[in-house]
Design an enzyme around this catalytic site. Structure first.
Site, PDB file in Angstrom:
ATOM      1  N   SER A   1       1.717  13.744   5.965  1.00  0.00           N
ATOM      2  CA  SER A   1       2.674  14.581   6.689  1.00  0.00           C
ATOM      3  C   SER A   1       3.869  13.773   7.180  1.00  0.00           C
ATOM      4  O   SER A   1       3.716  12.659   7.695  1.00  0.00           O
ATOM      5  CB  SER A   1       1.993  15.245   7.886  1.00  0.00           C
ATOM      6  OG  SER A   1       2.936  15.896   8.701  1.00  0.00           O
ATOM      7  N   CYS A   2       5.062  14.367   7.079  1.00  0.00           N
ATOM      8  CA  CYS A   2       6.260  13.747   7.650  1.00  0.00           C
ATOM      9  C   CYS A   2       6.189  13.720   9.165  1.00  0.00           C
ATOM     10  O   CYS A   2       6.980  13.035   9.817  1.00  0.00           O
ATOM     11  CB  CYS A   2       7.520  14.486   7.206  1.00  0.00           C
ATOM     12  SG  CYS A   2       7.633  16.192   7.824  1.00  0.00           S
ATOM     13  N   SER A   3       5.230  14.456   9.749  1.00  0.00           N
ATOM     14  CA  SER A   3       5.085  14.517  11.197  1.00  0.00           C
ATOM     15  C   SER A   3       4.026  13.555  11.729  1.00  0.00           C
ATOM     16  O   SER A   3       3.753  13.537  12.923  1.00  0.00           O
ATOM     17  CB  SER A   3       4.724  15.944  11.625  1.00  0.00           C
ATOM     18  OG  SER A   3       5.741  16.849  11.273  1.00  0.00           O
ATOM     19  N   SER A   4       3.428  12.786  10.855  1.00  0.00           N
ATOM     20  CA  SER A   4       2.447  11.790  11.292  1.00  0.00           C
ATOM     21  C   SER A   4       3.169  10.610  11.931  1.00  0.00           C
ATOM     22  O   SER A   4       4.184  10.136  11.426  1.00  0.00           O
ATOM     23  CB  SER A   4       1.638  11.311  10.081  1.00  0.00           C
ATOM     24  OG  SER A   4       0.784  10.249  10.431  1.00  0.00           O
TER      25      SER A   4
ATOM     26  N   HIS B   1      14.178  14.341  13.602  1.00  0.00           N
ATOM     27  CA  HIS B   1      12.876  14.986  13.392  1.00  0.00           C
ATOM     28  C   HIS B   1      12.204  15.315  14.715  1.00  0.00           C
ATOM     29  O   HIS B   1      12.338  16.428  15.221  1.00  0.00           O
ATOM     30  CB  HIS B   1      11.988  14.091  12.530  1.00  0.00           C
ATOM     31  CG  HIS B   1      10.841  14.819  11.895  1.00  0.00           C
ATOM     32  ND1 HIS B   1       9.789  15.320  12.631  1.00  0.00           N
ATOM     33  CD2 HIS B   1      10.574  15.125  10.600  1.00  0.00           C
ATOM     34  CE1 HIS B   1       8.930  15.910  11.814  1.00  0.00           C
ATOM     35  NE2 HIS B   1       9.377  15.816  10.583  1.00  0.00           N
TER      36      HIS B   1
END
Length: 482
Positions: A260-263, A384
């Protein structure tokens, strides 16, 4: 130009023309189906969205898609993909439930305005290899809910998973009496030429994945929504519940092997709790490398300045083995940690790693922690989001939201589960996060169904209301003069 070069150029031009025509045929089919579907009524739009959702959520199909994704992409792990496919789709259904997306959707009698939801047409959905089923499903469901047709441009590695997903959707469509031309995908082999042709011919592009694809979407001449680069950092402020913070950071860092790009890619810890927090992260399975081990890991993870596919989205144990860190691998780490103090290309651990590897920064105090995050995002990840673990969120969260170049501040949550919406926060469920102008995007929210709609406004005459000048500029005149 010699004969051989001319022949080669002619062959390329011929192949491009053929690809353009093949894509044009797909778009024409989609457009014919969409023109009818758009006016079929809310019940039909809802049925189509539900059909696409159940296609991925049904347990046997979900498991098949997850296992195929891991087998063919080599990224992540199947159990987490099963959870992601189900929960992200369930959350999206919650967000869409009862939403009006065609016909009159709002009336403001005082303003004399009536709003009518209209479809955008044919959507080009560009999707990544990291989520080869969940992301296409999310975009397909949103597009159908709003009366659109959609053509998916999957990553080459994710082609098989996307093709199987669309087969499942078509099977559900057959039961519901819906036209399969509403959901299509580019034919194999997937390449830049086909994706670019689809972008040019569609009515809207929604691009998730590499920044190269996002830039191509913006340059296509078609209206486009694209996402920014991930490289999330989380701050551990001294008042935080360290055990809870460590558990949530570890969960986020390891979910689906950090696809995930949110990790989190970095954690910034205040000096007052630095050692205690490292101890809590170790209790969660993190292994802190020494300087020599860090150098070995860096050599394995980056080749010629680029992340190596040998390490992307692999388990921490696999990565340690491939870096020649046998003693570390023998400990079966959940994730790896390296201490870092620099930023930029010369300090690659400060960037996105797409692996269960966490850079750890020590900050003198909260202000210094914020500056470290700002320095990280100056290199990669601006716009982000940022994570925050603290017992005093009212002050610290707002301070970050006012000063850092981020579209989201995630407070006391497992970041990668929370950023794209979760059942314990109010963010919309999505797998595509806009990063605002900081991330060179044209939106800063979670991509949702409203991005797949046009709105027509009917304006009726109302009683004229002309304000007095002093009501608007009186305060200015009193403070500054005329």
């Amino acid at each position: 130009m010699n004969v051989r070069a001319a022949a080669a150029e002619s062959a390329v031009a011929s192949a491009d023309d053929e690809m353009e025509q093949r894509v044009a045929a797909l778009v024409a089919r989609a457009r014919d189906a969409q023109r009818i579907f758009e006016f079929a009524g809310q019940a039909t739009l809802d049925t189509a969205a539900a059909a696409a959702a159940w296609a991925i959520m049904e347990p046997a199909r979900n498991r098949q898609l997850a296992e195929l994704a891991v087998r063919d992409t080599g990224l992540g792990n199947a159990d987490d993909k099963v959870r992601k496919n189900y929960r992200k789709t369930l959350g999206l259904l919650r967000d869409l439930h009862g939403q009006a997306t065609c016909g009159v959707v709002a009336r403001d009698p005082a303003a004399g305005i009536v709003e009518i939801a209209r479809a955008v047409g044919v959507v080009a959905a560009v999707t990544p290899s990291t989520n080869p089923a969940a992301t296409p499903a999310n975009k397909i469901i949103n597009a159908l809910k709003c009366g659109n047709a959609v053509i998916v441009a999957p990553s080459p590695k994710g082609y098989s998973s996307c093709a199987l997903l669309i087969d499942f959707i078509h099977a559900q469509f057959e039961k519901a009496g819906l036209d399969p031309a509403l959901v299509q995908m580019l034919p194999a082999p997937i390449g830049k030429a086909a994706t670019a042709a689809l972008m040019r011919q569609a009515d809207l592009v929604v691009a998730t994945g590499s920044q190269a694809n996002v830039r191509m979407a913006y340059a296509s001449g078609t209206p486009a929504f694209g996402v920014g680069a991930g490289n999330v950092a989380s701050i551990v402020e001294r008042s935080a519940d360290l055990r809870d913070a460590a558990h949530k950071i570890a969960l986020s860092k390891t979910f689906d092997n950090a696809t995930s790009c949110s990790s989190e890619n970095s954690v910034v810890i205040e000096d007052a709790v630095y050692d205690a927090m490292l101890a809590e992260l170790a209790q969660c399975g993190g292994v802190l490398l020494d300087a020599a081990q860090k150098a070995q890991l860096q050599a394995a993870m980056w080749r010629d300045g680029k992340l190596s596919e040998r390490c992307i989205a692999k388990s921490a144990t696999q990565i340690a083995q491939r870096a020649g860190l046998a003693d570390v691998a023998a400990r079966e780490p959940t994730f790896l940690m390296v201490e870092e103090s620099g930023f930029g290309a010369g300090h690659p651990f400060s960037g996105e790693k797409l692996a269960p590897v966490l850079a750890v920064y020590r900050a003198r105090d909260f202000a210094a922690a914020g500056q470290i995050v700002r320095d990280i995002y100056a290199y990669m990840g601006a716009g982000h989001s940022v994570g925050l673990h603290t017992a005093n969120p009212d002050f610290f969260a707002i301070a970050l939201g006012e000063r850092l170049p981020v579209a989201r501040v995630i407070v006391n949550q497992a970041h990668c589960l929370a950023t794209g919406g979760n059942f314990d926060n109010g963010l919309p469920f999505s797998l595509s996060m806009g990063c605002g102008t900081w991330g060179r995007n044209n939106f800063s929210g979670n991509l949702g169904f409203r991005h797949y709609l046009n709105v027509t406004r009917v304006a009726y005459p109302i009683e004229e209301r002309v304000p007095e000048l002093d009501a608007l500029l009186g305060d200015y005149f009193r403070r500054v003069g005329r």
